[in-house]
Design a protein around this motif. Sequence first.
Motif, short mmCIF file in Angstrom:
data_model
loop_
_atom_site.label_atom_id
_atom_site.label_comp_id
_atom_site.label_asym_id
_atom_site.label_seq_id
_atom_site.Cartn_x
_atom_site.Cartn_y
_atom_site.Cartn_z
N ASP A 35 24.66 121.03 65.25
CA ASP A 35 25.48 121.66 64.21
C ASP A 35 26.06 120.64 63.23
O ASP A 35 26.75 121.01 62.29
N ASN A 37 28.38 118.49 63.71
CA ASN A 37 29.82 118.28 63.85
C ASN A 37 30.21 117.11 64.74
O ASN A 37 31.37 116.73 64.77
N LYS A 57 33.36 115.77 62.83
CA LYS A 57 33.54 116.23 61.45
C LYS A 57 34.73 117.17 61.34
O LYS A 57 35.56 117.04 60.45
N ASP A 58 34.82 118.16 62.25
CA ASP A 58 35.87 119.18 62.20
C ASP A 58 36.63 119.15 63.52
O ASP A 58 36.10 119.58 64.55
N ILE A 59 37.86 118.67 63.49
CA ILE A 59 38.64 118.55 64.72
C ILE A 59 39.43 119.83 65.05
O ILE A 59 40.16 119.87 66.03
N SER A 60 39.27 120.90 64.26
CA SER A 60 40.03 122.13 64.50
C SER A 60 39.66 122.79 65.83
O SER A 60 40.44 123.58 66.36
N ASN A 64 38.07 115.43 69.58
CA ASN A 64 38.55 114.23 68.90
C ASN A 64 37.67 113.04 69.22
O ASN A 64 36.99 113.01 70.25
#
Length: 126
Positions: A35, A37, A57-60, A64
């Motif tokens: 993906d 990420n 890329k996206d830590i939401s 981490n």
Amino acid sequence: MKISKIATGLGIFCLAGAAMAASKPDPSGIWMRGDGNAKVRIAPCGADICATNLWIKDISGGENVGDRLVMTVKPKSADTLSGKAFDPKRNLTYSIQMKVEKASLVTRGCIVGGLVCKNVNWSRAD
């Protein structure tokens, strides 16, 4: 005469052991998740294998850099490892299967006795 037979036997045993070791799937390296990420490094850590996040890329989603998964796996076939994976951050243990190819990796992690599973595709990044 006995010594030469023993030496020959040991030589065959060592060659067989080396061939078995060479055929063991090796997921070591840096991998990019399908993906896009995450990038992880898979490397030995003691007697186990660890997958450590190098880039997210996206830590939401709670991932981490530095998070790691500790895997205790054994060869299941010529290209597949199977065993358990422990996520210390979430205190969860998964059953895991890793199909290792030269440029790709497919991981399958399951929880709840195999009722909930997810496959993830990876491509070699190193």
